[in-house]
Structure formats: C-alpha cells, structure tokens
Design a protein around this motif. Structure first.
Motif, short mmCIF file in Angstrom:
data_model
loop_
_atom_site.label_atom_id
_atom_site.label_comp_id
_atom_site.label_asym_id
_atom_site.label_seq_id
_atom_site.Cartn_x
_atom_site.Cartn_y
_atom_site.Cartn_z
N ALA A 184 -6.91 -9.07 -5.89
CA ALA A 184 -5.45 -9.00 -5.79
C ALA A 184 -4.85 -8.23 -6.97
O ALA A 184 -3.95 -7.40 -6.78
N ARG A 185 -5.33 -8.50 -8.15
CA ARG A 185 -4.82 -7.78 -9.33
C ARG A 185 -5.11 -6.29 -9.24
O ARG A 185 -4.26 -5.47 -9.61
N ASP A 186 -6.30 -5.95 -8.75
CA ASP A 186 -6.64 -4.54 -8.58
C ASP A 186 -5.71 -3.88 -7.56
O ASP A 186 -5.21 -2.78 -7.79
N GLY A 187 -5.45 -4.56 -6.47
CA GLY A 187 -4.53 -4.04 -5.47
C GLY A 187 -3.13 -3.85 -6.02
O GLY A 187 -2.47 -2.84 -5.75
N GLU A 188 -2.68 -4.80 -6.82
CA GLU A 188 -1.34 -4.69 -7.41
C GLU A 188 -1.26 -3.56 -8.43
O GLU A 188 -0.24 -2.87 -8.52
N ARG A 189 -2.33 -3.34 -9.18
CA ARG A 189 -2.34 -2.21 -10.12
C ARG A 189 -2.20 -0.90 -9.37
O ARG A 189 -1.41 -0.02 -9.77
N HIS A 190 -2.94 -0.76 -8.28
CA HIS A 190 -2.84 0.46 -7.47
C HIS A 190 -1.45 0.60 -6.86
O HIS A 190 -0.89 1.70 -6.80
N TYR A 191 -0.89 -0.50 -6.41
CA TYR A 191 0.46 -0.52 -5.83
C TYR A 191 1.48 -0.04 -6.87
O TYR A 191 2.33 0.79 -6.57
N ASP A 192 1.39 -0.58 -8.08
CA ASP A 192 2.32 -0.17 -9.12
C ASP A 192 2.16 1.30 -9.48
O ASP A 192 3.15 1.99 -9.74
N LEU A 193 0.92 1.78 -9.50
CA LEU A 193 0.71 3.21 -9.77
C LEU A 193 1.28 4.07 -8.64
O LEU A 193 1.94 5.07 -8.88
N ALA A 194 1.03 3.66 -7.40
CA ALA A 194 1.49 4.43 -6.25
C ALA A 194 3.01 4.45 -6.15
O ALA A 194 3.59 5.46 -5.74
N THR B 214 9.58 4.87 -6.92
CA THR B 214 9.62 5.58 -5.65
C THR B 214 10.29 4.77 -4.55
O THR B 214 10.58 5.30 -3.48
N GLN B 215 10.55 3.48 -4.83
CA GLN B 215 11.20 2.61 -3.86
C GLN B 215 12.68 2.41 -4.20
O GLN B 215 13.35 1.60 -3.58
N GLY B 216 13.14 3.11 -5.20
CA GLY B 216 14.54 3.02 -5.58
C GLY B 216 14.86 2.07 -6.70
O GLY B 216 16.02 1.85 -7.02
N ALA B 217 13.84 1.47 -7.31
CA ALA B 217 14.06 0.54 -8.43
C ALA B 217 14.28 1.34 -9.70
O ALA B 217 13.43 1.44 -10.58
N LEU B 218 15.44 1.96 -9.76
CA LEU B 218 15.77 2.88 -10.84
C LEU B 218 17.25 2.71 -11.14
O LEU B 218 18.08 2.76 -10.24
N PHE B 219 17.56 2.47 -12.39
CA PHE B 219 18.96 2.33 -12.77
C PHE B 219 19.38 3.56 -13.55
O PHE B 219 18.69 4.01 -14.46
N SER B 220 20.49 4.10 -13.17
CA SER B 220 21.02 5.26 -13.87
C SER B 220 22.51 5.10 -14.10
O SER B 220 23.25 4.74 -13.18
N ALA B 221 22.94 5.35 -15.30
CA ALA B 221 24.37 5.31 -15.60
C ALA B 221 25.06 6.53 -14.99
O ALA B 221 26.27 6.53 -14.82
N HIS B 222 24.28 7.56 -14.65
CA HIS B 222 24.81 8.79 -14.08
C HIS B 222 24.03 9.15 -12.83
O HIS B 222 23.25 10.09 -12.84
N PRO B 223 24.25 8.42 -11.71
CA PRO B 223 23.43 8.68 -10.52
C PRO B 223 23.57 10.09 -9.98
O PRO B 223 22.63 10.62 -9.39
N GLN B 224 24.68 10.74 -10.22
CA GLN B 224 24.85 12.11 -9.73
C GLN B 224 23.90 13.08 -10.44
O GLN B 224 23.61 14.15 -9.94
N ASP B 225 23.39 12.69 -11.62
CA ASP B 225 22.46 13.53 -12.36
C ASP B 225 21.02 13.31 -11.92
O ASP B 225 20.12 13.98 -12.40
#
Length: 86
Positions: free
Chosen positions: A57-67, A73-84
């Motif tokens: 399971a840990r190996d799978g999660e490591r690959h998932y986090d890398l991928a 890549t799933q949108g978990a990104l915070f930006s104070a300037h999304p237009q940039d």
C-alpha cells in the motif's frame, strides 16, 4: 481557494482508496490462512501478512503521489494569482 480544496479532496480520496484496498486485501489474507499449531505461529503469519500488505500500500501511494505530483495534477494547488497559472 475552492479549486485548491476540490483538488485536494480529489487527491486525498485517492489515498483513501489505497487504505480501503489494503484493508480488504489484509482481511482476505487473514481469512484464508490455514490453522496454525500455536498462537505464536498464527501471530507471526498475521504480522507478516500485515507488513507485506502495508508495504504494498505504501509503495502504491508513493507512486500515486509521484504520478499526481502530490495532487498538483488534480488541482490541489493554491495560487494568490490564479490568472498567472501559479
């Protein structure tokens, strides 16, 4: 902020899926074990099954986090300037 939160939830649901899958796999492995001659032998086999399942399971999660770049890549990104874009 809403986009980041949605992406983070999506990413964490992926981790939850790994945990549920590992729990199901461990349950199946434990239920399919043969009888043992002693409680110690049973405990040893159960611990081995647990460790192997956890490692997978840990190996799978490591690959998932890398991928997913830890959700980026799933949108978990915070930006104070999304237009940039970042």
């Amino acid at each position: 902020w809403d986009q980041c939160l949605t992406g983070l939830k999506r990413h964490e649901q992926g981790h939850l899926a790994f945990a549920k899958s590992a729990a199901e796999a461990l349950t199946e492995r434990l239920q399919s074990m043969p009888p043992f001659d002693s409680p110690q032998a049973l405990a040893g086999a159960a611990n081995e099954a647990w460790q192997q399942t956890l490692d997978a399971a840990r190996d799978g999660e490591r690959h998932y986090d890398l991928a997913t770049r830890h959700g980026f890549t799933q949108g978990a990104l915070f930006s104070a300037h999304p237009q940039d874009g970042g």
